[in-house]
Design a protein around this motif. Structure first.
Motif, mmCIF file in Angstrom:
data_model
loop_
_atom_site.group_PDB
_atom_site.id
_atom_site.type_symbol
_atom_site.label_atom_id
_atom_site.label_comp_id
_atom_site.label_asym_id
_atom_site.label_seq_id
_atom_site.Cartn_x
_atom_site.Cartn_y
_atom_site.Cartn_z
ATOM 1 N N SER A 72 -41.249 -13.831 19.159
ATOM 2 C CA SER A 72 -39.588 -12.844 19.994
ATOM 3 C C SER A 72 -38.530 -12.917 19.248
ATOM 4 C CB SER A 72 -39.812 -13.149 21.103
ATOM 5 O OG SER A 72 -39.275 -15.032 21.149
ATOM 6 N N LYS A 73 -38.433 -13.748 17.796
ATOM 7 C CA LYS A 73 -38.070 -14.155 17.084
ATOM 8 C C LYS A 73 -37.621 -12.761 15.891
ATOM 9 C CE LYS A 73 -37.609 -18.763 17.562
ATOM 10 N NZ LYS A 73 -39.059 -19.219 17.812
ATOM 11 N N TRP A 74 -39.036 -12.289 15.600
ATOM 12 C CA TRP A 74 -39.242 -10.933 15.031
ATOM 13 C C TRP A 74 -38.755 -9.344 15.586
ATOM 14 C CZ3 TRP A 74 -44.885 -8.883 14.625
ATOM 15 C CH2 TRP A 74 -45.017 -7.100 13.852
ATOM 16 N N ASP A 75 -37.740 -9.216 15.447
ATOM 17 C CA ASP A 75 -37.100 -8.070 16.224
ATOM 18 C C ASP A 75 -36.680 -8.041 17.393
ATOM 19 O OD1 ASP A 75 -36.470 -7.261 13.397
ATOM 20 O OD2 ASP A 75 -37.518 -5.582 13.759
ATOM 21 N N LYS A 76 -36.039 -9.287 18.102
ATOM 22 C CA LYS A 76 -36.272 -9.888 19.429
ATOM 23 C C LYS A 76 -37.743 -9.715 19.858
ATOM 24 C CE LYS A 76 -31.097 -8.198 20.026
ATOM 25 N NZ LYS A 76 -30.811 -8.389 20.446
ATOM 26 N N GLY A 77 -38.321 -9.421 19.276
ATOM 27 C CA GLY A 77 -39.870 -9.334 19.886
ATOM 28 C C GLY A 77 -40.528 -7.443 20.368
ATOM 29 N N ILE A 78 -39.451 -6.700 19.917
ATOM 30 C CA ILE A 78 -40.371 -5.374 20.269
ATOM 31 C C ILE A 78 -42.070 -5.082 19.937
ATOM 32 C CG2 ILE A 78 -39.472 -3.304 19.401
ATOM 33 C CD1 ILE A 78 -36.761 -4.174 18.977
ATOM 34 N N THR A 97 -43.096 -19.289 5.624
ATOM 35 C CA THR A 97 -43.317 -19.141 6.669
ATOM 36 C C THR A 97 -42.652 -18.583 7.179
ATOM 37 O OG1 THR A 97 -44.316 -20.828 8.671
ATOM 38 C CG2 THR A 97 -42.476 -21.995 7.371
ATOM 39 N N PHE A 98 -42.591 -18.620 9.355
ATOM 40 C CA PHE A 98 -41.867 -17.972 9.699
ATOM 41 C C PHE A 98 -40.840 -18.424 10.164
ATOM 42 C CE2 PHE A 98 -46.169 -17.244 11.718
ATOM 43 C CZ PHE A 98 -46.175 -15.660 11.266
ATOM 44 N N ASP A 99 -40.183 -19.698 10.063
ATOM 45 C CA ASP A 99 -39.649 -20.264 10.517
ATOM 46 C C ASP A 99 -39.481 -21.906 10.367
ATOM 47 O OD1 ASP A 99 -38.951 -22.140 13.668
ATOM 48 O OD2 ASP A 99 -40.320 -20.582 12.765
ATOM 49 N N PHE A 100 -38.248 -22.341 9.804
ATOM 50 C CA PHE A 100 -38.608 -23.925 9.268
ATOM 51 C C PHE A 100 -37.806 -25.060 10.292
ATOM 52 C CE2 PHE A 100 -39.754 -22.593 4.749
ATOM 53 C CZ PHE A 100 -40.945 -23.030 5.064
ATOM 54 N N GLY A 101 -38.630 -25.728 11.052
ATOM 55 C CA GLY A 101 -37.533 -26.219 11.506
ATOM 56 C C GLY A 101 -37.524 -27.833 11.740
ATOM 57 N N ILE A 102 -38.035 -28.682 13.197
ATOM 58 C CA ILE A 102 -38.763 -29.697 13.223
ATOM 59 C C ILE A 102 -39.666 -30.145 13.987
ATOM 60 C CG2 ILE A 102 -37.114 -30.722 15.354
ATOM 61 C CD1 ILE A 102 -37.193 -32.564 12.629
ATOM 62 N N PRO A 106 -50.810 -14.969 14.090
ATOM 63 C CA PRO A 106 -49.764 -13.483 13.548
ATOM 64 C C PRO A 106 -48.743 -12.786 14.645
ATOM 65 C CG PRO A 106 -52.341 -13.292 14.864
ATOM 66 C CD PRO A 106 -51.659 -14.055 14.814
ATOM 67 N N GLY A 107 -48.384 -13.972 14.676
ATOM 68 C CA GLY A 107 -46.016 -13.782 14.829
ATOM 69 C C GLY A 107 -45.510 -13.075 14.140
ATOM 70 N N ASN A 108 -46.038 -12.412 13.241
ATOM 71 C CA ASN A 108 -45.625 -11.655 12.308
ATOM 72 C C ASN A 108 -46.690 -10.360 11.917
ATOM 73 O OD1 ASN A 108 -43.910 -9.450 10.737
ATOM 74 N ND2 ASN A 108 -42.073 -10.338 10.868
ATOM 75 N N MET A 109 -47.164 -9.629 12.205
ATOM 76 C CA MET A 109 -47.902 -8.790 11.352
ATOM 77 C C MET A 109 -47.124 -8.226 9.908
ATOM 78 S SD MET A 109 -50.587 -5.930 12.591
ATOM 79 C CE MET A 109 -52.314 -5.852 11.606
ATOM 80 N N ALA A 110 -46.578 -8.009 9.744
ATOM 81 C CA ALA A 110 -45.216 -7.377 8.739
ATOM 82 C C ALA A 110 -45.561 -8.108 7.720
ATOM 83 C CB ALA A 110 -44.669 -6.519 9.023
ATOM 84 N N THR A 111 -45.491 -9.497 8.078
ATOM 85 C CA THR A 111 -44.694 -10.426 7.196
ATOM 86 C C THR A 111 -46.348 -11.349 6.760
ATOM 87 O OG1 THR A 111 -42.697 -11.814 8.859
ATOM 88 C CG2 THR A 111 -44.126 -13.474 6.815
ATOM 89 N N GLY A 112 -47.653 -11.311 7.563
ATOM 90 C CA GLY A 112 -48.872 -11.006 6.650
ATOM 91 C C GLY A 112 -49.205 -10.076 5.728
ATOM 92 N N LEU A 113 -48.414 -9.002 6.225
ATOM 93 C CA LEU A 113 -49.046 -7.884 4.952
ATOM 94 C C LEU A 113 -48.416 -7.934 4.668
ATOM 95 C CD1 LEU A 113 -49.460 -4.845 6.591
ATOM 96 C CD2 LEU A 113 -51.017 -5.659 5.305
ATOM 97 N N CYS A 114 -47.140 -8.915 4.231
ATOM 98 C CA CYS A 114 -46.263 -8.758 2.880
ATOM 99 C C CYS A 114 -46.596 -10.029 2.168
ATOM 100 C CB CYS A 114 -44.839 -8.825 3.449
ATOM 101 S SG CYS A 114 -44.060 -10.246 2.255
ATOM 102 N N SER A 115 -47.858 -10.840 2.131
ATOM 103 C CA SER A 115 -48.280 -11.545 1.552
ATOM 104 C C SER A 115 -49.313 -10.908 0.484
ATOM 105 C CB SER A 115 -48.546 -13.069 2.425
ATOM 106 O OG SER A 115 -47.764 -13.567 3.414
ATOM 107 N N ILE A 124 -39.354 -20.616 1.834
ATOM 108 C CA ILE A 124 -39.021 -19.270 1.998
ATOM 109 C C ILE A 124 -39.601 -19.311 3.800
ATOM 110 C CG2 ILE A 124 -38.546 -16.898 1.256
ATOM 111 C CD1 ILE A 124 -39.737 -17.439 -1.411
ATOM 112 N N SER A 125 -38.126 -17.873 4.234
ATOM 113 C CA SER A 125 -38.645 -17.879 5.353
ATOM 114 C C SER A 125 -38.221 -17.004 5.867
ATOM 115 C CB SER A 125 -38.726 -18.877 6.466
ATOM 116 O OG SER A 125 -37.861 -19.799 6.842
ATOM 117 N N GLY A 126 -37.876 -17.147 7.560
ATOM 118 C CA GLY A 126 -37.152 -15.738 7.884
ATOM 119 C C GLY A 126 -36.058 -16.043 8.761
ATOM 120 N N ASP A 127 -36.135 -17.782 8.920
ATOM 121 C CA ASP A 127 -34.687 -18.401 9.369
ATOM 122 C C ASP A 127 -35.076 -20.017 8.837
ATOM 123 O OD1 ASP A 127 -32.740 -18.682 10.762
ATOM 124 O OD2 ASP A 127 -33.496 -18.696 12.812
ATOM 125 N N PHE A 128 -33.857 -20.491 9.267
ATOM 126 C CA PHE A 128 -33.632 -22.042 9.143
ATOM 127 C C PHE A 128 -33.381 -23.147 10.317
ATOM 128 C CE2 PHE A 128 -34.464 -20.741 5.039
ATOM 129 C CZ PHE A 128 -35.143 -21.218 4.276
#
Length: 587
Positions: A124-130, A62-67, A186-195, A96-100
């Motif tokens: 916004s955590k995907w390359d500062k949201g660019i 996933t994108f990131d793990f938190g609480i 769709p928080g990160n289209m590249a991540t979706g394609l990667c899957s 596995i994720s982009g951040d913990f």
């Protein structure tokens, strides 16, 4: 070389990916069609062989793990799979994720493996949201240079991510991938394609877990009625007139892969995938949540004081008595605090003392992160209305030791800073409308998902659990606008804490959670959070609930019994057995 050898398949994937050089969105669609058609052939296994492959390695992605609620649910899924797969050998589980986030320690067991992949996070955590900004906020006309350049960029990022993810799956011999929201929100289209690239080219089985879809709370402006407010996910339809882009977008979210099944959290999601998106019904499932046995533990008065004391140490940076900061100061310094969020308590003025172990505290709990659709500011409007309602106000004035705490448990994602500002301003509004001696007894706590502190060790304290957190509360508040499920309703009920909640959208989902179609004994009792002004009858009901322990006891007994019947871990175990059987029988 066997086609089941993950290192061989990874090597083959990298060769194949070099042959694809799409220059626009249609080119990506064509590449995916070819990849799906010409991937590794399906293998036939007996059930034990298949389970052994999964037992050797499965990964949540996933994108990131938190609480947040999604991370908490993933933790439940992981425990469930660990239980049903482990025999003399334990199942090996990877996250596995982009951040913990630091708070992820609360939900990820030490024995579960972690792996971070740079640039896989979302929004916004995907390359500062660019790229998120370019895809979903800026105009991208069909066949324009901007559109073609974006397609090339997203494909390029997806290939880089596929190399990183594929290498890890090969090294760790992972056969089952469980993307969570990666191919639905769709928080990160590249991540979706990667899957898609990794699963199709490496023959990875995929249990695609969907908590939130882009169409929930979102649709084109053209479909909105006159005067209807925009939805929080309307942005995903911003470039729908770019047909080649939006056609690909719809294929990715979610992907109907050869080794994929879809696991949703409500029936509305499944219905849409089957009836509108053409997914086969035998590849679509719903997954119920579960509650741990610890929720049903009976807490003594000493237990409750222990929970409050430990939370005081969290909120005070290691002290039993909390010293507050002025809410206006916190608002002024919010930019700095957002970068390194630490627990704190706000009040009308700085350096007030707050003893959480006092039995004179009316404790409102909002067990969520901070974001606009949670509408947390409505909690403060409720408190303000109670302080204008004579029956409650008179009792509050009479008892000079009584205090009110509103505690928000989750962090504030950086993209939701303005939502936190709204909450702080609502608190300022409330305290500005009451006398100073009343304002000084109102507190706003933020624990930002932190459930422990270094002082716990020297004090012999146990780490706080999610079950403990609910026991802090007199009442749970949940005025959410939209939800995919609505976990706080279930968890507060299991904990025996009354809940005041909105009838969020989709209403069918809300109705399912509280069990409106079920026998009365299985229905969750709740109080409806009003959408408009607070009526006298509503304020009277809340006043009785807050000031009369017997009233709360009625909610407690009924709801605990209802949750026992509907949300056991056994039900989740049975469902995961079904998912694994369906993957095994993939044709």
């Amino acid at each position: 070389m066997k086609l089941s050898d993950k290192k061989y398949l990874f090597s083959e994937m990298m060769v194949r990916l070099k042959a694809y050089t799409p220059t626009n969105w249609a080119g990506i669609s064509n590449s995916l069609a070819d990849i799906k058609e010409n991937g590794p052939p399906l293998e036939q296994f007996c059930r034990e062989e298949f389970l052994e492959k999964i037992r050797t390695g499965l990964a949540f992605w996933t994108f990131d793990f938190g609480i947040d609620g999604v991370s908490i649910e993933i933790s439940k899924y992981a425990r469930c799979l660990h239980d049903i797969l482990s025999n003399e050998k334990k199942a090996v589980i990877h996250f596995i994720s982009g951040d913990f986030q630091p708070q992820a320690d609360t939900v990820i067991e030490p024995e579960w493996k972690r792996h971070r992949i740079d640039r896989a996070n979302g929004w916004s955590k995907w390359d500062k949201g660019i790229w998120f900004e370019k895809l979903f906020h800026q105009n991208m006309k069909e066949n324009s240079e901007i559109s073609h350049n974006m397609a090339i960029e997203i494909w390029s990022q997806a290939v880089v991510l596929a190399k990183k993810l594929g290498a890890y799956l090969a090294e760790k011999e992972i056969s089952l991938l469980i993307p969570v929201n990666v191919n639905s929100n769709p928080g990160n289209m590249a991540t979706g394609l990667c899957s898609i690239l990794v699963s199709e080219l490496m023959g990875i089985y995929v249990l695609n877990s969907n908590h939130d879809f882009y169409w929930e709370g979102g649709r084109p402006a053209s479909e909105r009625k006159s005067g209807e407010a925009p939805g929080p996910r309307d942005k995903f339809f911003h470039n729908m007139n770019n047909k080649s882009f939006f056609s690909l977008f719809q294929k990715i979210y979610p992907w109907n892969g050869r080794r994929w099944i879809q696991v949703n959290i409500n029936t509305l999601q499944s219905k849409k995938l089957i009836e509108e998106n053409g997914f086969p019904s035998d590849r679509i499932f719903e997954i119920p949540t579960s509650v741990s046995k610890a929720f049903f533990k009976k807490y003594s008065n000493e237990d409750l004081k222990s929970v409050r004391l430990r939370m005081a140490h969290v909120l005070s940076d290691g002290n039993p008595i909390i010293r507050t900061i002025a809410v206006k100061s916190h608002l002024q310094n919010l930019k700095e605090w957002m970068m390194d969020q630490k627990p704190l308590v706000c009040s009308s003025r700085a350096d007030q003392d707050l003893d959480l172990t006092s039995d004179q505290i009316i404790y409102f709990l909002q067990p969520t992160r901070i974001m606009d659709r949670k509408r947390i500011e409505k909690n403060l409007y409720l408190i303000g209305a109670l302080l204008q309602y004579s029956p409650f106000l008179n009792e509050f004035k009479k008892n000079k030791d009584q205090q009110i705490v509103l505690h928000i448990t989750g962090p504030a994602p950086i993209e939701h800073r303005t939502d936190l500002e709204t909450i702080l301003r609502a608190h300022i509004d409330v305290i500005s409308q009451v006398p100073e001696d009343i304002a000084n007894r109102l507190f706003l706590a933020f624990s930002v998902g932190v459930n422990g502190h270094p002082s716990f060790h020297k004090n012999n304290f146990k780490q706080l659990t999610i079950e403990d957190i609910y026991q802090l509360a007199t009442v749970v508040l949940f005025p959410s606008k939209t939800e995919g499920r609505g976990l706080p309703i279930i968890e507060s009920s299991a904990a025996g804490i009354p809940i005041i909640c909105s009838r969020y959208r989709p209403e069918e989902v809300f109705a399912g959670v509280v069990g409106e179609s079920l026998p009365e004994g299985q229905q969750i009792h709740y109080i409806t959070f009003p959408e408009e002004d607070f009526s006298r009858s509503f304020l009277n009901e809340i006043t009785i609930l807050l000031l009369d322990p017997e009233k709360r006891e009625q909610y407690k007994k009924h709801n605990i019994k209802a949750i026992h019947q509907r949300y056991s871990m056994k039900i989740m175990h049975d469902n995961f057995h079904r998912y694994l059987d369906e993957l095994l029988n993939t044709k």
